[in-house]
Design a protein around this motif. Structure first.
Motif, PDB file in Angstrom:
ATOM      1  N   ARG A 141     -11.819  13.977 -72.263  1.00 43.87           N
ATOM      2  CA  ARG A 141     -12.811  13.113 -71.632  1.00 43.87           C
ATOM      3  C   ARG A 141     -13.213  11.955 -72.535  1.00 43.87           C
ATOM      4  O   ARG A 141     -13.325  12.103 -73.755  1.00 43.87           O
ATOM      5  CB  ARG A 141     -14.054  13.910 -71.241  1.00 43.87           C
ATOM      6  N   LEU A 186     -16.452   9.439 -72.574  1.00 47.45           N
ATOM      7  CA  LEU A 186     -17.770   9.173 -72.012  1.00 47.45           C
ATOM      8  C   LEU A 186     -18.213   7.800 -72.493  1.00 47.45           C
ATOM      9  O   LEU A 186     -18.433   7.586 -73.692  1.00 47.45           O
ATOM     10  CB  LEU A 186     -18.769  10.240 -72.446  1.00 47.45           C
ATOM     11  N   THR A 223     -15.768   8.898 -67.802  1.00 44.78           N
ATOM     12  CA  THR A 223     -17.094   8.907 -67.185  1.00 44.78           C
ATOM     13  C   THR A 223     -17.866   7.702 -67.682  1.00 44.78           C
ATOM     14  O   THR A 223     -17.869   7.412 -68.886  1.00 44.78           O
ATOM     15  CB  THR A 223     -17.861  10.189 -67.558  1.00 44.78           C
ATOM     16  N   CYS A 264     -21.740   6.222 -67.724  1.00 46.41           N
ATOM     17  CA  CYS A 264     -23.124   6.654 -67.514  1.00 46.41           C
ATOM     18  C   CYS A 264     -24.088   5.557 -67.941  1.00 46.41           C
ATOM     19  O   CYS A 264     -23.920   4.943 -69.004  1.00 46.41           O
ATOM     20  CB  CYS A 264     -23.395   7.939 -68.304  1.00 46.41           C
ATOM     21  N   HIS A 309     -15.863   9.567 -63.042  1.00 47.36           N
ATOM     22  CA  HIS A 309     -17.226  10.015 -62.747  1.00 47.36           C
ATOM     23  C   HIS A 309     -18.172   8.864 -63.066  1.00 47.36           C
ATOM     24  O   HIS A 309     -18.117   8.280 -64.154  1.00 47.36           O
ATOM     25  CB  HIS A 309     -17.601  11.247 -63.576  1.00 47.36           C
ATOM     26  N   TYR A 343     -27.831  13.388 -70.058  1.00 43.04           N
ATOM     27  CA  TYR A 343     -26.550  13.711 -69.429  1.00 43.04           C
ATOM     28  C   TYR A 343     -25.611  14.389 -70.424  1.00 43.04           C
ATOM     29  O   TYR A 343     -24.982  15.407 -70.105  1.00 43.04           O
ATOM     30  CB  TYR A 343     -25.893  12.439 -68.881  1.00 43.04           C
ATOM     31  N   LEU A 344     -25.515  13.845 -71.648  1.00 37.70           N
ATOM     32  CA  LEU A 344     -24.613  14.432 -72.644  1.00 37.70           C
ATOM     33  C   LEU A 344     -25.028  15.854 -72.983  1.00 37.70           C
ATOM     34  O   LEU A 344     -24.178  16.757 -73.092  1.00 37.70           O
ATOM     35  CB  LEU A 344     -24.585  13.572 -73.903  1.00 37.70           C
ATOM     36  N   GLU A 382     -23.945  18.159 -70.135  1.00 36.81           N
ATOM     37  CA  GLU A 382     -22.499  18.402 -70.123  1.00 36.81           C
ATOM     38  C   GLU A 382     -22.102  19.370 -71.231  1.00 36.81           C
ATOM     39  O   GLU A 382     -21.246  20.240 -71.036  1.00 36.81           O
ATOM     40  CB  GLU A 382     -21.742  17.084 -70.280  1.00 36.81           C
ATOM     41  N   ALA A 431     -23.064  22.874 -70.286  1.00 37.76           N
ATOM     42  CA  ALA A 431     -22.197  23.412 -69.236  1.00 37.76           C
ATOM     43  C   ALA A 431     -20.757  23.591 -69.711  1.00 37.76           C
ATOM     44  O   ALA A 431     -19.887  23.938 -68.905  1.00 37.76           O
ATOM     45  CB  ALA A 431     -22.227  22.491 -68.024  1.00 37.76           C
ATOM     46  N   ARG A 461     -18.552  21.406 -70.522  1.00 40.35           N
ATOM     47  CA  ARG A 461     -17.627  20.472 -69.899  1.00 40.35           C
ATOM     48  C   ARG A 461     -17.111  19.414 -70.877  1.00 40.35           C
ATOM     49  O   ARG A 461     -16.405  18.490 -70.489  1.00 40.35           O
ATOM     50  CB  ARG A 461     -18.277  19.804 -68.694  1.00 40.35           C
ATOM     51  N   ILE A 462     -17.470  19.528 -72.149  1.00 39.59           N
ATOM     52  CA  ILE A 462     -16.898  18.687 -73.186  1.00 39.59           C
ATOM     53  C   ILE A 462     -16.380  19.594 -74.290  1.00 39.59           C
ATOM     54  O   ILE A 462     -16.797  20.745 -74.421  1.00 39.59           O
ATOM     55  CB  ILE A 462     -17.909  17.671 -73.740  1.00 39.59           C
ATOM     56  N   THR A 502     -13.248  15.334 -76.929  1.00 37.50           N
ATOM     57  CA  THR A 502     -14.048  14.354 -76.198  1.00 37.50           C
ATOM     58  C   THR A 502     -14.392  13.143 -77.066  1.00 37.50           C
ATOM     59  O   THR A 502     -14.723  13.266 -78.245  1.00 37.50           O
ATOM     60  CB  THR A 502     -15.344  15.016 -75.694  1.00 37.50           C
TER      61      THR A 502
END
Length: 404
Positions: free
Chosen positions: A212, A214, A237, A239, A256, A265-266, A269, A272, A274-275, A279
């Motif tokens: 990813r 970001l 993504t 943001c 995204h 947001y970071l 993520e 969760a 998700r990074i 990344t």
């Protein structure tokens, strides 16, 4: 072989059930056009899918593949540069390749089976290259456990000691999305007693979901960096906390598009999962109220790259603000600020090239010997260097330690 699997369902020789052979680069040294794992399929009628070198050795590989199909056995072919014989088959770039050629349909390498298994963003293939042959498809390489795999156990003859020895080399390759050779001692040295026991060679190809990128900051520089990141294969993504900026149509190409406070947001993520350590975070907001809390969050994570845009004055103020937040000085060493290599970039498009160049440079530990160094970045023009263009081991070294 992973590079060809998405095309198997539409390649006529595979669909029609023709006999084929797969040729794969399993070792490389010096300057070579393509990396380990690059494959080419040859049908019994001489049709070709893929390329190994851009034309240097393909003709010889096709002939060897046709012969392998005729003989019914695998073979290993070596190609290099011959200064003595200008007309010899080899690599004009001066590199060395070892190409493993194996007929399909034998030793578990079935094209229909591989085509059926090719869906999804994560996939790995483990092939046994020695006489025993065989292959294992791993649908989730990031979570693969060698000791818990019945398929790998069957591939290695059910020898527990051999499976444990393989795990130490296999799992780092699979979990890291990398490609390489795994060489294991003969089964007899692991407790076996067969008189014909020989070295075991596995070739591993692993593909993980795209890393990813970001991008924080819905501005001209973010708009330019977005397609550049996608060109490098990142899942991008963008943001920004300001809806009036993030809702602009020029950002719709992002995978995204998020309207939220960047640091919030970071953190979400990361929580969760998700990074990961691949990344890349690019902070282009150029506003302390966004930059400081975002960088404080980013520098606490295990990320591949963290960079922030700004002048040298902004950089000094940013460092002071992060130190005031309690960020340790050693963590600030990981911050690429001002972001980008010194390429003389001015326009947003040029700055995007500068940023992606620094991201690429950051993947390697240091410039190879014989390369000209730029005083600011440590990287310079290829025309001013003397070493190989591609930083690879020799063919023999890549066999011994394929993940370096």
């Amino acid at each position: 072989m992973l590079d060809l699997m998405p095309s198997l369902g539409t390649w006529r020789p595979a669909v029609s059930g023709q006999r084929c052979a797969v040729a794969t680069i399993v070792a490389a040294g010096g300057s070579v056009p393509r990396p380990l794992g690059t494959s080419m399929l040859v049908s019994e009628h001489g049709d070709v899918l893929g390329s190994l070198s851009g034309g240097c050795v393909e003709g010889a590989v096709v002939e060897a593949a046709l012969q392998a199909m005729h003989d019914g056995g695998s073979r290993l072919e070596s190609f290099g540069y011959s200064a003595e014989d200008a007309f010899a088959v080899g690599l004009t770039c001066g590199g060395e390749l070892e190409v493993h050629i194996q007929p399909t349909g034998a030793d578990g390498l079935d094209l229909a089976w591989l085509d059926a298994a090719s869906g999804g963003s994560s996939l790995a293939l483990i092939r046994r290259l020695d006489g025993a042959g065989g292959a294992v498809v791993v649908p989730d390489p990031a979570r693969f456990s060698a000791t818990g795999s019945r398929e790998l156990s069957a591939l290695l003859g059910g020898d527990d000691a051999l499976i444990r020895a393989a795990a130490a080399q296999l799992e780092p390759l699979l979990h890291g999305g990398r490609t390489g050779l795994v060489r294991l001692a003969p089964a007899e040295s692991c407790g076996g007693s067969g008189p014909e026991a020989g070295p075991i060679t596995l070739f591993v190809e692993s593909r993980l979901p795209a890393a990813r990128m970001l991008i924080f900051g819905a501005n001209d520089f973010g708009a330019a960096l977005l397609p550049a990141g996608k060109l490098l294969g990142y899942e991008v993504t963008l943001c920004d906390a300001r809806p009036a900026f993030s809702s602009q149509g020029r950002f719709l190409a992002a995978d995204h598009l998020v309207t939220d406070w960047p640091h919030r947001y970071l953190a979400a993520e990361a929580a969760a999962a998700r990074i990961d350590s691949r990344t890349v975070v690019c902070v282009l907001t150029h506003d302390p109220k966004f930059d400081i809390p975002l960088l404080e969050t980013a520098l606490a994570l295990d990320l591949a790259f963290v960079g922030a845009m700004g002048s040298r004055r902004s950089h000094r103020q940013r460092i002071d603000g992060l130190l005031d937040c309690g960020i340790p000085a050693e963590a600030l060493e990981r911050l690429h600020s001002p972001i980008g290599l010194d390429l003389g970039a001015v326009t947003p498009a040029e700055v995007a090239v500068s940023i992606t160049a620094e991201i690429l440079a950051s993947r390697a530990p240091h410039p190879a010997s014989g390369r000209a160094s730029h005083p600011a970045s440590g990287w310079g023009s290829l025309k001013d260097g003397t070493g190989p263009i591609h930083r690879t081991n020799t063919a023999e070294q890549s066999k011994e330690n394929p993940w370096t």
